[in-house]
Write a protein that holds these residues in place. Structure first.
Motif, PDB file in Angstrom:
ATOM      1  N   ILE A 153       0.836  -1.198   0.000  1.00  0.00           N
ATOM      2  CA  ILE A 153       0.000   0.000   0.000  1.00  0.00           C
ATOM      3  C   ILE A 153       0.872   1.251   0.000  1.00  0.00           C
ATOM      4  O   ILE A 153       0.622   2.200  -0.758  1.00  0.00           O
ATOM      5  CB  ILE A 153      -0.938  -0.020   1.227  1.00  0.00           C
ATOM      6  N   SER A 154       1.919   1.257   0.816  1.00  0.00           N
ATOM      7  CA  SER A 154       2.839   2.404   0.873  1.00  0.00           C
ATOM      8  C   SER A 154       3.519   2.620  -0.472  1.00  0.00           C
ATOM      9  O   SER A 154       3.670   3.761  -0.932  1.00  0.00           O
ATOM     10  CB  SER A 154       3.890   2.185   1.964  1.00  0.00           C
ATOM     11  N   PHE A 155       3.936   1.523  -1.103  1.00  0.00           N
ATOM     12  CA  PHE A 155       4.588   1.627  -2.405  1.00  0.00           C
ATOM     13  C   PHE A 155       3.654   2.245  -3.428  1.00  0.00           C
ATOM     14  O   PHE A 155       4.055   3.114  -4.219  1.00  0.00           O
ATOM     15  CB  PHE A 155       5.029   0.239  -2.874  1.00  0.00           C
ATOM     16  N   ALA A 156       2.397   1.813  -3.419  1.00  0.00           N
ATOM     17  CA  ALA A 156       1.446   2.312  -4.411  1.00  0.00           C
ATOM     18  C   ALA A 156       1.134   3.794  -4.214  1.00  0.00           C
ATOM     19  O   ALA A 156       0.853   4.508  -5.172  1.00  0.00           O
ATOM     20  CB  ALA A 156       0.157   1.491  -4.352  1.00  0.00           C
ATOM     21  N   ILE A 157       1.192   4.272  -2.970  1.00  0.00           N
ATOM     22  CA  ILE A 157       0.887   5.672  -2.685  1.00  0.00           C
ATOM     23  C   ILE A 157       1.873   6.615  -3.360  1.00  0.00           C
ATOM     24  O   ILE A 157       1.491   7.670  -3.880  1.00  0.00           O
ATOM     25  CB  ILE A 157       0.894   5.912  -1.160  1.00  0.00           C
ATOM     26  N   GLY A 158       3.160   6.259  -3.359  1.00  0.00           N
ATOM     27  CA  GLY A 158       4.169   7.182  -3.874  1.00  0.00           C
ATOM     28  C   GLY A 158       5.127   6.599  -4.877  1.00  0.00           C
ATOM     29  O   GLY A 158       5.055   6.898  -6.077  1.00  0.00           O
ATOM     30  N   PRO A 159       6.056   5.733  -4.447  1.00  0.00           N
ATOM     31  CA  PRO A 159       7.106   5.241  -5.351  1.00  0.00           C
ATOM     32  C   PRO A 159       6.580   4.508  -6.571  1.00  0.00           C
ATOM     33  O   PRO A 159       7.261   4.464  -7.600  1.00  0.00           O
ATOM     34  CB  PRO A 159       7.912   4.279  -4.450  1.00  0.00           C
ATOM     35  N   GLY A 160       5.392   3.944  -6.498  1.00  0.00           N
ATOM     36  CA  GLY A 160       4.872   3.190  -7.633  1.00  0.00           C
ATOM     37  C   GLY A 160       4.542   4.048  -8.826  1.00  0.00           C
ATOM     38  O   GLY A 160       4.714   3.620  -9.972  1.00  0.00           O
ATOM     39  N   SER A 161       4.052   5.262  -8.605  1.00  0.00           N
ATOM     40  CA  SER A 161       3.553   6.060  -9.723  1.00  0.00           C
ATOM     41  C   SER A 161       4.302   7.365  -9.951  1.00  0.00           C
ATOM     42  O   SER A 161       4.535   7.767 -11.099  1.00  0.00           O
ATOM     43  CB  SER A 161       2.069   6.375  -9.493  1.00  0.00           C
ATOM     44  N   ILE A 162       4.689   8.048  -8.895  1.00  0.00           N
ATOM     45  CA  ILE A 162       5.198   9.414  -9.037  1.00  0.00           C
ATOM     46  C   ILE A 162       6.504   9.512  -9.820  1.00  0.00           C
ATOM     47  O   ILE A 162       6.671  10.443 -10.623  1.00  0.00           O
ATOM     48  CB  ILE A 162       5.314  10.063  -7.641  1.00  0.00           C
TER      49      ILE A 162
END
Length: 508
Positions: free
Chosen positions: A405-414
């Protein structure tokens, strides 16, 4: 006629440059054509990249058996089979050549995106896709595993081009107030592609000897959807104006995408960028490293790409099935649980689409990295104590889900779309190519080294990622600027403050 066109374009450049580009643009609503253009880009580029990333996970053992038994038997006409060492070698090539293709295309993608245009590059990239898909499907009937290996290389090239051109196009067709949400849709397409590939790869659907060729053929459907929708969509307005000086075509593209809202203001920003570039040398790859106002944002883009791949996401996903098995889940149930974790990434990416333009890029990325750091520490602790405490196995599952969930919030997309935001039109394709090359290389290094790390250091396997996450959190806090609601000119100026024109063009 050519002279008339040139003089007309020059007049428009001058006229638009008289507008005040420093004024804040009005908010633009999402139009039907903008939504269609985003869909065409995401389904034919971003989705394809995600699908190819996850498509081999579930049918891995099936394909290795095919390599060892059926393919060898049909070729030799005997009952002889490949050795385990040969199967391992050929499977390693199947996995690694995909990444090699992505690295090659990622590095060369800027040339094609600049020369052909974003739209035409995406359309022509479907030729690469169809060749790769055809080879993968034909292997089922011709019984040559070399076709699968070659197909994966070609599909890696397609994915590499996709990861260059999709963020470019999405960034350049989006108004400032929607740019973050639209840019995040690239990662949403990637995660949806991974999820669909995992679902279709289940043994009950296409992950079996009888139907696995249909699994490999599925990307052709998404490619066809892009071929049906993208031709009706406009080319990137900024590419038309700034690269090709086709002012009227750029105005028409903007009106088609945004309606009548704020078109003249956007054209004035393009004109200001063209005028600013007149007295500068043409951007090259070398200048991206030599000039401070290009090198500094490039360092930020590269580190953010590394923060995505070296956050430990590949390690966590590779570990996920074994973690679920550790609490007593059967193989099939563990696979369903892994699909569930991918579904969590999709859900959180959707939330990112909704909130990135309100909260901002930096807070989401910093918060996501911090969450990854905390949950990876918890996961490491759980791995050490689960031998003596059964409840720690459930703690590892909670940590796993929270990490994702943490990965998807920031590092996954930004990291994907902020790279496009940090550069002007002339340097943007080069920056994205270099960042994409770094991303693919980091992905390849993780996939290659993690099994060795897992075997060599056991329960300490996540500690190197914890150290890296600490460094990424510190870098993001001190070095990454906020780009929310800022125009390209405003963002670029952040890296030029305090520098003279001479310094801007002098090698360092």
């Amino acid at each position: 006629m050519e002279e008339v066109h040139k003089s007309s374009s020059s007049a428009l450049l001058s006229l638009n440059a008289e507008a005040d580009p420093s004024t804040k643009p009005a908010k633009v609503r999402l139009t039907c054509m903008l939504a269609t253009s985003v869909f065409a880009s995401v389904i034919g580029s971003s989705f394809q990249f995600g699908f190819q990333t996850g498509v081999l996970n579930n049918p891995q053992q099936l394909l290795q058996d095919e390599y060892q038994y059926a393919f060898a038997k049909d070729r030799n006409g005997t009952e002889a089979k490949l050795t385990d060492e040969q199967v391992t070698l050929y499977w390693s090539l199947t996995v690694s050549l995909y990444a090699v293709g992505g690295m090659i295309a990622g590095f060369t993608g800027s040339y094609f995106a600049t020369t052909l245009g974003r739209k035409k590059m995406m359309l022509l990239n479907n030729i690469v896709l169809m060749i790769g898909v055809a080879l993968m499907v034909m292997a089922r009937y011709i019984r040559l595993f070399e076709l699968i290996i070659t197909g994966r290389l070609i599909l890696g090239i397609h994915s590499g081009f996709s990861t260059v051109v999709a963020p470019l196009y999405l960034n350049e067709i989006s108004p400032v107030n929607l740019r973050g949400g639209v840019g995040t849709l690239h990662q949403l397409g990637v995660t949806l592609g991974i999820l669909i590939s995992q679902i279709l790869g289940l043994q009950q659907i296409f992950g079996n000897v009888k139907y696995y060729h249909l699994l490999f053929g599925t990307p052709a459907v998404a490619g066809l959807l892009q071929l049906l929708t993208l031709p009706m969509c406009p080319e990137s307005p900024s590419w038309l104006y700034i690269t090709k000086l086709k002012v009227e075509e750029s105005r028409k593209a903007l009106c088609t995408l945004w309606g009548k809202a704020d078109v003249e203001h956007q054209l004035s920003l393009y004109a200001a960028e063209v005028n600013a570039q007149k007295n500068r040398p043409k951007v090259t790859f070398g200048m991206m490293f030599r000039l401070r106002h290009l090198r500094n944002p490039l360092i930020i883009a590269v580190v953010m790409q590394l923060s995505q791949q070296w956050s430990g996401i590949i390690a966590v996903l590779n570990y996920s099935t074994s973690i679920f098995k550790s609490v007593g889940l059967a193989e099939t149930s563990a696979q369903y649980s892994t699909i569930g974790t991918t579904g969590a990434i999709v859900s959180m990416t959707i939330l990112g689409v909704l909130f990135v333009d309100q909260v901002g890029r930096k807070p989401l990325h910093l918060g996501g990295l911090s969450g990854c750091l905390i949950t990876m520490v918890l996961l490491t602790i759980a791995l050490f104590i689960q031998v003596s405490a059964d409840w720690a196995k459930y703690m590892s599952i909670v940590a796993l889900v929270l990490f994702i969930i943490s990965f998807a919030i920031g590092p996954g997309s930004i990291p994907w779309f902020i790279t496009a935001e940090l550069f002007d039109q002339a340097s943007r394709p080069y920056a994205i190519s270099l960042a994409t090359l770094v991303n693919w290389t980091a992905n390849f290094s993780c996939a290659l080294l993690f099994p060795l790390m897992q075997e060599g250091i056991g329960n300490y396997v996540f500690i190197p990622f914890i150290v890296l996450l600490i460094l990424f959190v510190l870098f993001t806090f001190f070095k990454v600027p906020e780009t929310k609601n800022k125009s390209t000119e405003e963002i670029v100026s952040l890296f030029k403050k305090g520098k003279t024109d001479n310094e801007d063009v002098s090698p360092l």
